[in-house]
Design a protein around this motif. Structure first.
Motif, mmCIF file in Angstrom:
data_model
loop_
_atom_site.group_PDB
_atom_site.id
_atom_site.type_symbol
_atom_site.label_atom_id
_atom_site.label_comp_id
_atom_site.label_asym_id
_atom_site.label_seq_id
_atom_site.Cartn_x
_atom_site.Cartn_y
_atom_site.Cartn_z
ATOM 1 N N GLY A 51 0.853 -1.179 0.000
ATOM 2 C CA GLY A 51 0.000 0.000 0.000
ATOM 3 C C GLY A 51 0.888 1.228 0.000
ATOM 4 N N VAL A 52 0.985 1.877 -1.145
ATOM 5 C CA VAL A 52 1.924 2.987 -1.314
ATOM 6 C C VAL A 52 1.164 4.289 -1.452
ATOM 7 C CG1 VAL A 52 3.769 3.922 -2.773
ATOM 8 C CG2 VAL A 52 3.549 1.448 -2.479
ATOM 9 N N ARG A 53 1.589 5.259 -0.697
ATOM 10 C CA ARG A 53 1.066 6.627 -0.805
ATOM 11 C C ARG A 53 2.249 7.582 -0.739
ATOM 12 N NH1 ARG A 53 -4.505 6.671 1.997
ATOM 13 N NH2 ARG A 53 -5.586 5.226 0.603
ATOM 14 N N ASP A 54 2.261 8.543 -1.620
ATOM 15 C CA ASP A 54 3.336 9.552 -1.645
ATOM 16 C C ASP A 54 4.718 8.901 -1.711
ATOM 17 O OD1 ASP A 54 1.405 11.608 -1.418
ATOM 18 O OD2 ASP A 54 1.359 11.331 0.755
ATOM 19 N N GLY A 55 4.822 7.794 -2.455
ATOM 20 C CA GLY A 55 6.114 7.143 -2.647
ATOM 21 C C GLY A 55 6.611 6.305 -1.482
ATOM 22 N N ARG A 56 5.802 6.173 -0.447
ATOM 23 C CA ARG A 56 6.206 5.389 0.729
ATOM 24 C C ARG A 56 5.222 4.254 0.950
ATOM 25 N NH1 ARG A 56 10.809 5.260 2.586
ATOM 26 N NH2 ARG A 56 9.976 4.550 4.550
ATOM 27 N N VAL A 57 5.740 3.123 1.421
ATOM 28 C CA VAL A 57 4.901 1.978 1.762
ATOM 29 C C VAL A 57 4.340 2.199 3.164
ATOM 30 C CG1 VAL A 57 4.885 -0.500 2.215
ATOM 31 C CG2 VAL A 57 6.189 0.398 0.284
ATOM 32 N N HIS A 58 3.006 2.215 3.263
ATOM 33 C CA HIS A 58 2.341 2.415 4.557
ATOM 34 C C HIS A 58 1.554 1.187 4.991
ATOM 35 C CE1 HIS A 58 3.550 6.544 4.598
ATOM 36 N NE2 HIS A 58 2.917 6.802 3.466
ATOM 37 N N GLY A 59 1.495 0.168 4.134
ATOM 38 C CA GLY A 59 0.782 -1.055 4.475
ATOM 39 C C GLY A 59 1.152 -2.154 3.519
ATOM 40 N N PHE A 60 0.829 -3.380 3.894
ATOM 41 C CA PHE A 60 1.074 -4.512 3.004
ATOM 42 C C PHE A 60 0.049 -5.599 3.267
ATOM 43 C CE2 PHE A 60 3.464 -5.599 6.808
ATOM 44 C CZ PHE A 60 3.092 -6.921 7.010
#
Length: 148
Positions: A51-60
């Motif tokens: 789960g990527v937002r703004d180029g960062r992974v915040h969930g999987f």
């Protein structure tokens, strides 16, 4: 976004996976987590979606494909779903689940299953809103084969 050990978001997913383990009371083990996760993905035992937002992974979300023997098909099982606590309630878990359901449907799977603790009200609420239903008449059992 599917994750593979050789792709850049893998390190972010591995770090978050280690945080997930810590969340459940296990000691941090970043190197061991990274090795284990890479091995599972490479061997095809786990598929991972980030789960990527703004180029960062915040969930999987991790999933595995199992034979649905009686119906001569396949079933997908969500094994792990985790969102960084700072990014919860932002729709990431929902997006991950919808994505894996769409992938399973496109692959011809007969069902998608998951499990969670009976007291995880937030997860249970999300899962039922997305159409997941309890399976009556089944009881989960396991046989520990080693300590830990």
């Amino acid at each position: 976004m599917a994750v593979h050990p050789e792709q850049p978001p893998f390190d972010q997913v591995a770090d978050l996976f280690d945080a997930y383990r810590v969340h459940y009371g296990l000691p941090a083990a970043p190197a061991a987590t990274r090795r284990w996760l890479a091995e599972q993905i490479t061997a095809g035992r786990l598929g991972v979606t980030a789960g990527v937002r703004d180029g960062r992974v915040h969930g999987f979300l991790t999933r595995t494909v199992l034979p649905a023997s009686l119906l001569l098909g396949t079933a997908w099982m969500v094994r792990d779903l985790y969102v960084d606590p700072a990014h919860r309630r932002a729709g990431i878990a929902r997006e991950l689940l919808c994505h894996v359901v769409d992938e399973a449907r496109a692959a011809g799977a007969l069902r998608v299953s998951l499990q969670t603790e009976t007291d995880n009200a937030a997860a249970l609420s999300l899962y039922t809103r997305l159409g997941f239903q309890p399976v009556d008449g089944l009881r989960a059992l396991h046989l520990p084969l080693s300590p830990g």
